[in-house]
Write a protein that holds these residues in place. Structure first.
Motif, PDB file in Angstrom:
ATOM      1  N   SER A 182       0.861  -1.179   0.000  1.00  0.00           N
ATOM      2  CA  SER A 182       0.000   0.000   0.000  1.00  0.00           C
ATOM      3  C   SER A 182       0.894   1.225   0.000  1.00  0.00           C
ATOM      4  O   SER A 182       1.846   1.287   0.781  1.00  0.00           O
ATOM      5  CB  SER A 182      -0.862   0.038   1.263  1.00  0.00           C
ATOM      6  OG  SER A 182      -1.541  -1.185   1.425  1.00  0.00           O
ATOM      7  N   THR A 183       0.587   2.186  -0.876  1.00  0.00           N
ATOM      8  CA  THR A 183       1.383   3.407  -0.879  1.00  0.00           C
ATOM      9  C   THR A 183       0.574   4.565  -0.310  1.00  0.00           C
ATOM     10  O   THR A 183      -0.634   4.630  -0.510  1.00  0.00           O
ATOM     11  CB  THR A 183       1.822   3.805  -2.303  1.00  0.00           C
ATOM     12  OG1 THR A 183       0.675   4.285  -3.009  1.00  0.00           O
ATOM     13  CG2 THR A 183       2.434   2.640  -3.050  1.00  0.00           C
ATOM     14  N   GLY A 184       1.233   5.442   0.364  1.00  0.00           N
ATOM     15  CA  GLY A 184       0.580   6.670   0.829  1.00  0.00           C
ATOM     16  C   GLY A 184       1.101   7.145   2.171  1.00  0.00           C
ATOM     17  O   GLY A 184       1.160   6.373   3.124  1.00  0.00           O
ATOM     18  N   ASP A 185       1.465   8.429   2.228  1.00  0.00           N
ATOM     19  CA  ASP A 185       1.962   9.029   3.480  1.00  0.00           C
ATOM     20  C   ASP A 185       0.877   9.080   4.556  1.00  0.00           C
ATOM     21  O   ASP A 185       1.188   9.227   5.737  1.00  0.00           O
ATOM     22  CB  ASP A 185       2.451  10.461   3.205  1.00  0.00           C
ATOM     23  CG  ASP A 185       3.797  10.473   2.473  1.00  0.00           C
ATOM     24  OD1 ASP A 185       4.517   9.461   2.561  1.00  0.00           O
ATOM     25  OD2 ASP A 185       4.095  11.486   1.813  1.00  0.00           O
ATOM     26  N   GLU A 186      -0.393   9.003   4.116  1.00  0.00           N
ATOM     27  CA  GLU A 186      -1.498   9.134   5.074  1.00  0.00           C
ATOM     28  C   GLU A 186      -1.833   7.816   5.758  1.00  0.00           C
ATOM     29  O   GLU A 186      -2.656   7.770   6.668  1.00  0.00           O
ATOM     30  CB  GLU A 186      -2.746   9.681   4.358  1.00  0.00           C
ATOM     31  CG  GLU A 186      -3.493   8.699   3.437  1.00  0.00           C
ATOM     32  CD  GLU A 186      -2.866   8.497   2.053  1.00  0.00           C
ATOM     33  OE1 GLU A 186      -1.627   8.569   1.943  1.00  0.00           O
ATOM     34  OE2 GLU A 186      -3.622   8.246   1.104  1.00  0.00           O
ATOM     35  N   LEU A 187      -1.205   6.711   5.335  1.00  0.00           N
ATOM     36  CA  LEU A 187      -1.622   5.395   5.812  1.00  0.00           C
ATOM     37  C   LEU A 187      -0.966   5.009   7.125  1.00  0.00           C
ATOM     38  O   LEU A 187       0.212   5.291   7.358  1.00  0.00           O
ATOM     39  CB  LEU A 187      -1.318   4.329   4.758  1.00  0.00           C
ATOM     40  CG  LEU A 187      -1.972   4.543   3.391  1.00  0.00           C
ATOM     41  CD1 LEU A 187      -1.546   3.444   2.429  1.00  0.00           C
ATOM     42  CD2 LEU A 187      -3.488   4.607   3.517  1.00  0.00           C
ATOM     43  N   PRO A 225       5.715   4.767   2.276  1.00  0.00           N
ATOM     44  CA  PRO A 225       5.415   6.200   2.164  1.00  0.00           C
ATOM     45  C   PRO A 225       5.630   6.664   0.722  1.00  0.00           C
ATOM     46  O   PRO A 225       6.245   5.961  -0.078  1.00  0.00           O
ATOM     47  CB  PRO A 225       6.427   6.861   3.098  1.00  0.00           C
ATOM     48  CG  PRO A 225       7.171   5.775   3.783  1.00  0.00           C
ATOM     49  CD  PRO A 225       6.918   4.502   3.068  1.00  0.00           C
ATOM     50  N   ASP A 226       5.119   7.841   0.407  1.00  0.00           N
ATOM     51  CA  ASP A 226       5.230   8.359  -0.958  1.00  0.00           C
ATOM     52  C   ASP A 226       6.646   8.882  -1.212  1.00  0.00           C
ATOM     53  O   ASP A 226       6.868  10.086  -1.370  1.00  0.00           O
ATOM     54  CB  ASP A 226       4.185   9.474  -1.170  1.00  0.00           C
ATOM     55  CG  ASP A 226       2.782   8.918  -1.194  1.00  0.00           C
ATOM     56  OD1 ASP A 226       2.567   7.853  -1.810  1.00  0.00           O
ATOM     57  OD2 ASP A 226       1.876   9.527  -0.590  1.00  0.00           O
ATOM     58  N   ARG A 227       7.606   7.981  -1.233  1.00  0.00           N
ATOM     59  CA  ARG A 227       8.992   8.360  -1.532  1.00  0.00           C
ATOM     60  C   ARG A 227       9.526   7.366  -2.557  1.00  0.00           C
ATOM     61  O   ARG A 227       9.561   6.156  -2.325  1.00  0.00           O
ATOM     62  CB  ARG A 227       9.861   8.317  -0.263  1.00  0.00           C
ATOM     63  CG  ARG A 227       9.827   9.620   0.534  1.00  0.00           C
ATOM     64  CD  ARG A 227      11.043   9.743   1.439  1.00  0.00           C
ATOM     65  NE  ARG A 227      11.176   8.586   2.297  1.00  0.00           N
ATOM     66  CZ  ARG A 227      10.551   8.451   3.472  1.00  0.00           C
ATOM     67  NH1 ARG A 227       9.756   9.398   3.923  1.00  0.00           N
ATOM     68  NH2 ARG A 227      10.734   7.362   4.181  1.00  0.00           N
ATOM     69  N   GLY A 249      -2.983   2.638  -4.485  1.00  0.00           N
ATOM     70  CA  GLY A 249      -2.662   4.059  -4.320  1.00  0.00           C
ATOM     71  C   GLY A 249      -1.504   4.460  -5.216  1.00  0.00           C
ATOM     72  O   GLY A 249      -0.814   3.618  -5.813  1.00  0.00           O
ATOM     73  N   GLY A 250      -1.333   5.777  -5.313  1.00  0.00           N
ATOM     74  CA  GLY A 250      -0.164   6.288  -6.021  1.00  0.00           C
ATOM     75  C   GLY A 250      -0.182   6.117  -7.526  1.00  0.00           C
ATOM     76  O   GLY A 250       0.876   6.073  -8.155  1.00  0.00           O
ATOM     77  N   VAL A 251      -1.384   5.989  -8.128  1.00  0.00           N
ATOM     78  CA  VAL A 251      -1.407   5.885  -9.586  1.00  0.00           C
ATOM     79  C   VAL A 251      -2.156   7.029 -10.273  1.00  0.00           C
ATOM     80  O   VAL A 251      -2.183   7.108 -11.493  1.00  0.00           O
ATOM     81  CB  VAL A 251      -2.011   4.540 -10.093  1.00  0.00           C
ATOM     82  CG1 VAL A 251      -0.995   3.420  -9.976  1.00  0.00           C
ATOM     83  CG2 VAL A 251      -3.304   4.204  -9.398  1.00  0.00           C
ATOM     84  N   HIS A 256       2.538  13.051  -5.825  1.00  0.00           N
ATOM     85  CA  HIS A 256       2.902  11.943  -4.943  1.00  0.00           C
ATOM     86  C   HIS A 256       2.614  10.591  -5.569  1.00  0.00           C
ATOM     87  O   HIS A 256       2.675   9.583  -4.898  1.00  0.00           O
ATOM     88  CB  HIS A 256       2.177  12.069  -3.608  1.00  0.00           C
ATOM     89  CG  HIS A 256       2.544  13.331  -2.899  1.00  0.00           C
ATOM     90  ND1 HIS A 256       3.836  13.582  -2.493  1.00  0.00           N
ATOM     91  CD2 HIS A 256       1.816  14.416  -2.560  1.00  0.00           C
ATOM     92  CE1 HIS A 256       3.881  14.777  -1.922  1.00  0.00           C
ATOM     93  NE2 HIS A 256       2.666  15.298  -1.959  1.00  0.00           N
ATOM     94  N   ASP A 257       2.246  10.585  -6.826  1.00  0.00           N
ATOM     95  CA  ASP A 257       1.874   9.324  -7.451  1.00  0.00           C
ATOM     96  C   ASP A 257       3.060   8.735  -8.187  1.00  0.00           C
ATOM     97  O   ASP A 257       3.442   9.153  -9.263  1.00  0.00           O
ATOM     98  CB  ASP A 257       0.641   9.531  -8.335  1.00  0.00           C
ATOM     99  CG  ASP A 257      -0.545   9.927  -7.469  1.00  0.00           C
ATOM    100  OD1 ASP A 257      -0.679   9.336  -6.377  1.00  0.00           O
ATOM    101  OD2 ASP A 257      -1.296  10.823  -7.850  1.00  0.00           O
ATOM    102  N   LEU A 258       3.653   7.773  -7.526  1.00  0.00           N
ATOM    103  CA  LEU A 258       4.987   7.310  -7.918  1.00  0.00           C
ATOM    104  C   LEU A 258       4.992   5.958  -8.605  1.00  0.00           C
ATOM    105  O   LEU A 258       6.038   5.507  -9.052  1.00  0.00           O
ATOM    106  CB  LEU A 258       5.841   7.185  -6.643  1.00  0.00           C
ATOM    107  CG  LEU A 258       5.864   8.430  -5.768  1.00  0.00           C
ATOM    108  CD1 LEU A 258       6.437   8.095  -4.405  1.00  0.00           C
ATOM    109  CD2 LEU A 258       6.678   9.516  -6.446  1.00  0.00           C
TER     110      LEU A 258
END
Ligand code: AMP
Ligand code: MG
Length: 405
Positions: A182-187, A225-227, A249-251, A256-258
């Motif tokens: 799962s991607t995302g800084d909010e998670l 995280p989104d890095r 996520g992230g698409v 931030h969509d990596l």
């Protein structure tokens, strides 16, 4: 931003493309106890007939049908696994138990209920057909007969058949190994306290369940995280052991969509946007050595619907299933359905029986963040784009997720 340059692909075309680029995993030999739910990789042909001998279907007396109506002398017993060794001649009978081999000379069995037994003597009915109550050799299955076709999932009956034929292991396709992240800084890990703007990583568990239901062996990589560098490191490492990468996520198109740029650098991105609601940013790539990557959108409903439409059929192809799609059934729409915008919409419905018919009721707001639109849904109905929609009362083909209670 590169992601936005991907053409919007028709949803059916995208699903076709995914399957075209999905390989079938090789076969391995698995002992029967490990076969439930696995898919047969080669046709199973009967090497022997079933039953192998003429067997009695009942408890009774084995005799010559020509001796019907007679008073016969009991000369022995044939029990399951303990055949009578001698011959049954004129005027003789052999006590036989269910599953006992019909002795030489006998051609029929009378049920014990139809006889009168007096010491060693047994009186049999006046009419006994040749072959009565005898389970003929090869009557269940002839030698050389096709028993199970490849591509078929193995359930209790199929496994029982193989065992009855003396086959102790079956060739089945390898199960797909899926790396899930799962991607995302909010998670945040589910169960941990949430800071401002943070949400639990619910997609992980929803997708884990969906993957397992579809037969995958899942390695859960957790939250990234989104890095870009963290994501790359984890994905490269995971792909050493995985056949398939599934991310959520992230698409979508945002700084931030990596996921898309990462997949572009690792392989070929074939689909970057689809005319599908929910699930427009769905991304699909092929990587080295036949590996596949599915970048699912972050919105919970979008991730599960794109899983249904694209990932599940691909996982079935990898496992060698002959049938890749869910079954469909005609249902009557119980509401006026309209697709929002210019994309095909997969609406979630609950099926209710009304007389002879199945009626599809909407699960309410079809917002892609609202998991309640999917919880309890039995089916998906495909609503084409356009201002007209499909009016209530129309019969449509529903994609069946589960049967109504
Ligand atoms: P994204 O595709 O990363 O732009 O995410 C779209 C929406 O889905 C955002 O509201 C995210 O917070 C949400 N989201 C992304 N990943 C998850 C997840 N693992 N669990 C629940 N919601 C998520
Ligand atoms: Mg995100």
């Amino acid at each position: 931003m590169k992601a936005s340059t991907y053409p919007l692909v028709d949803a059916t075309e995208a699903a076709r493309k995914v399957l075209e680029l999905t390989p079938v995993l090789p076969a391995e030999s698995v002992p029967l106890a490990g076969c439930p739910g696995r898919v047969l990789a080669e046709d199973l042909v009967a090497a022997r007939q079933l039953p192998a001998w003429p067997l009695s279907a009942v408890d009774g007396y084995a005799m010559r049908s020509a001796d019907a109506g007679g008073r016969l002398r009991g000369i022995g017993e044939s029990a399951a696994g303990r055949p009578f060794e001698g011959d049954v001649g004129e005027g003789a009978a052999v006590r036989i138990l269910t599953g006992g081999v019909l002795p030489r000379g006998a051609d029929a069995v009378v049920m014990v209920e139809d006889t009168v037994v007096d010491g060693e003597w047994v009186t049999v009915p006046g009419r006994v057909a040749g072959g009565a109550n005898v389970h003929r050799p090869g009557s269940d299955l002839a030698a050389g007969e096709l028993v199970l076709r490849r591509g078929r999932p193995l359930g209790s009956a199929e496994i029982g058949l193989a065992a009855a034929l003396g086959v102790s292991a079956l060739p089945v396709h390898r199960l797909p190994r899926v790396a899930l992240l799962s991607t995302g800084d909010e998670l945040v890990e589910v169960g941990l306290p949430l800071g401002p703007g943070q949400i639990p990583d619910s997609n992980r568990y929803a997708l884990l369940a969906a993957l397992r239901e579809s037969g995958a062996e899942v390695a859960v990589l957790g939250i990234v995280p989104d890095r870009a560098d963290d994501l790359r490191r984890l994905v490269v490492e995971a792909l050493r052991a995985a056949d398939v990468l599934v991310t959520s996520g992230g698409v979508s198109v945002g700084t931030h969509d990596l996921v898309k740029p990462l997949l572009e650098s690792l392989g070929d991105v074939h689909i970057g946007r689809v005319k599908l609601k929910p699930g427009k940013p769905f991304t699909f790539a092929t990587l080295a050595e036949g590996r596949l990557a599915f970048g699912l959108p972050g919105f919970p409903v979008s991730s599960l619907v794109t899983f249904e439409v694209f990932v599940r059929p691909a996982l079935r192809k990898l496992q060698g299933y002959a049938e890749l799609q869910r079954p469909t059934l005609p249902v009557r729409l119980g509401y006026d359905a309209k697709a929002a915008g210019d994309r095909t919409e997969y609406q979630r419905v609950t099926l209710v029986r009304e007389g002879e018919e199945l009626v599809a009721r909407t699960t309410g707001s079809q917002s892609s963040s609202r998991l309640m639109s999917l919880a309890g849904a039995n089916a998906l109905v495909r609503i084409p784009p356009g201002p007209d929609g499909i009016p209530a009362g129309t019969t449509v083909e529903a994609i069946i997720l589960s049967l109504p209670a």
